[in-house]
Scaffold this motif. Structure first.
Motif, PDB file in Angstrom:
ATOM      1  N   THR A  72       0.836  -1.199   0.000  1.00 38.43           N
ATOM      2  CA  THR A  72       0.000   0.000   0.000  1.00 38.43           C
ATOM      3  C   THR A  72       0.871   1.248   0.000  1.00 38.43           C
ATOM      4  N   LYS A  73       0.250   2.362  -0.326  1.00 36.31           N
ATOM      5  CA  LYS A  73       0.969   3.624  -0.471  1.00 36.31           C
ATOM      6  C   LYS A  73       1.374   4.189   0.885  1.00 36.31           C
ATOM      7  N   GLN A  74       2.558   4.803   0.943  1.00 39.90           N
ATOM      8  CA  GLN A  74       3.031   5.419   2.173  1.00 39.90           C
ATOM      9  C   GLN A  74       2.190   6.650   2.498  1.00 39.90           C
ATOM     10  N   ILE A  75       1.920   6.854   3.807  1.00 39.77           N
ATOM     11  CA  ILE A  75       1.151   8.001   4.276  1.00 39.77           C
ATOM     12  C   ILE A  75       1.954   8.719   5.351  1.00 39.77           C
ATOM     13  N   ASP A  76       2.082  10.019   5.228  1.00 45.02           N
ATOM     14  CA  ASP A  76       2.733  10.822   6.259  1.00 45.02           C
ATOM     15  C   ASP A  76       1.685  11.252   7.267  1.00 45.02           C
ATOM     16  N   GLY A  77       1.933  10.951   8.543  1.00 56.24           N
ATOM     17  CA  GLY A  77       0.984  11.330   9.576  1.00 56.24           C
ATOM     18  C   GLY A  77       1.238  12.731  10.103  1.00 56.24           C
ATOM     19  N   SER A  78       0.261  13.284  10.789  1.00 57.50           N
ATOM     20  CA  SER A  78       0.459  14.601  11.398  1.00 57.50           C
ATOM     21  C   SER A  78       1.455  14.532  12.551  1.00 57.50           C
ATOM     22  N   ASP A  79       1.634  13.345  13.132  1.00 60.08           N
ATOM     23  CA  ASP A  79       2.700  13.109  14.107  1.00 60.08           C
ATOM     24  C   ASP A  79       3.861  12.469  13.360  1.00 60.08           C
ATOM     25  N   PRO A  80       4.919  13.226  13.048  1.00 60.17           N
ATOM     26  CA  PRO A  80       6.007  12.681  12.238  1.00 60.17           C
ATOM     27  C   PRO A  80       6.889  11.684  12.985  1.00 60.17           C
ATOM     28  N   THR A  81       6.671  11.513  14.282  1.00 65.06           N
ATOM     29  CA  THR A  81       7.527  10.620  15.066  1.00 65.06           C
ATOM     30  C   THR A  81       7.007   9.198  15.119  1.00 65.06           C
ATOM     31  N   ARG A  82       5.773   8.973  14.668  1.00 60.84           N
ATOM     32  CA  ARG A  82       5.171   7.648  14.798  1.00 60.84           C
ATOM     33  C   ARG A  82       4.608   7.171  13.450  1.00 60.84           C
ATOM     34  N   HIS A 110       8.510   4.553  16.637  1.00 58.89           N
ATOM     35  CA  HIS A 110       8.486   5.851  17.316  1.00 58.89           C
ATOM     36  C   HIS A 110       9.890   6.429  17.290  1.00 58.89           C
ATOM     37  N   LYS A 111      10.023   7.586  16.680  1.00 57.21           N
ATOM     38  CA  LYS A 111      11.321   8.252  16.545  1.00 57.21           C
ATOM     39  C   LYS A 111      12.353   7.306  15.933  1.00 57.21           C
ATOM     40  N   GLN A 112      11.940   6.643  14.845  1.00 59.35           N
ATOM     41  CA  GLN A 112      12.784   5.745  14.045  1.00 59.35           C
ATOM     42  C   GLN A 112      13.246   4.501  14.803  1.00 59.35           C
ATOM     43  N   GLU A 113      12.502   4.135  15.828  1.00 62.74           N
ATOM     44  CA  GLU A 113      12.799   2.923  16.595  1.00 62.74           C
ATOM     45  C   GLU A 113      11.514   2.121  16.768  1.00 62.74           C
TER      46      GLU A 113
END
Length: 263
Positions: A72-82, A110-113
């Protein structure tokens, strides 16, 4: 074991609901094997349907999170950390060929982890889960990696794919590892391979290339079960972005050296 988080319960509930449809579609695919085109088309529709259903459920509950899916297509969330990292079917070739060895992998980053993970073997209804700092489990029982300490005792899983430009040749590496360990296996599903390493059933995992959505959850399973998992470095010291190697701390350095051809 400490209580699981609301996010983990959300992941498990979503996976259980999607699992019923995936199993039904898989049983249908087993009947379509005489028609390769028919099986391929049906499988592709099943993957998309399942991943979209997971996306709808997870994103509805956590609408500010981002999304990274296998099909599926990538989605950017309003919270960029999660963000959710999801493969509705890890082990797609197995699924498409009617082989009952595939799983759904869901991870929360979360925060690239990775902080929460679930690998659900829908056909067997077996669940492997982990949360950062809490531990990992298999159907509710705590898991630990195996404690074998010699290469000659290890059973190692692999995912054989040539990664262009890395200098890693699977054929040469395959022969070298097979001659030094107790057994080398290829299941076709990296998410379950990592889950089995985390639960101690298998001693190690090596792959020169893997899809991030397939292995994201497994990386946390390994870490929380006391194992080590790192990118697979190429012979010239260049890190592979998709290759991984995992085992316990006793033999990690030896297995890395064996895979790289340093010994």
């Amino acid at each position: 074991m400490p209580p699981k988080s609301a996010n983990y319960h959300l992941m498990e509930a979503a996976s259980r609901r999607v699992a019923r449809g995936l199993v039904r579609d898989f049983l249908e695919i087993q009947q379509l094997q005489s028609s390769a085109k028919g099986a391929d088309d049906f499988a592709w529709r099943a993957w998309n349907k399942a991943e979209n259903a997971l996306q709808d459920e997870l994103m509805s509950a956590r609408h500010n999170y981002g999304w990274y899916g296998s099909v599926t297509k990538q989605i950017d969330g309003s919270d960029p950390t999660r963000r959710w990292i999801v493969s509705a079917v890890s082990g797609k070739l197995n699924f498409r060929r009617g082989i009952p060895h595939w799983a759904t992998s869901i991870a929360l980053e979360h925060k690239q982890e990775i902080v929460c993970a679930l690998v659900h073997d829908s056909f067997r209804d077996e669940r492997f889960g982990a949360e950062k700092g809490i531990g990992s489990w298999r159907n509710g029982s705590r898991t630990r990696v195996s404690m074998r300490q010699r290469l000659g005792e290890l059973v190692v899983m692999t995912n054989l794919r040539l990664q262009e430009g890395t200098g890693i040749r699977d054929d040469a590496t395959l022969h070298r590892i097979a001659s030094r360990v107790a057994g080398l296996r290829m299941s076709g599903d990296p998410s379950l391979d990592l889950a089995y390493v985390a639960s101690g059933s298998i001693d190690g995992y090596w792959a020169s290339a893997s899809e991030e959505a397939d292995i994201a959850g497994g990386r946390l399973l390994i870490a929380e079960s006391g194992g080590l998992i790192e990118p697979l470095y190429c012979p010239k010291g260049v890190p592979s972005t998709t290759g991984m190697i995992a085992t316990n701390g006793h033999v990690f350095a030896d297995l890395v050296a064996l895979v790289r051809g340093d010994r």
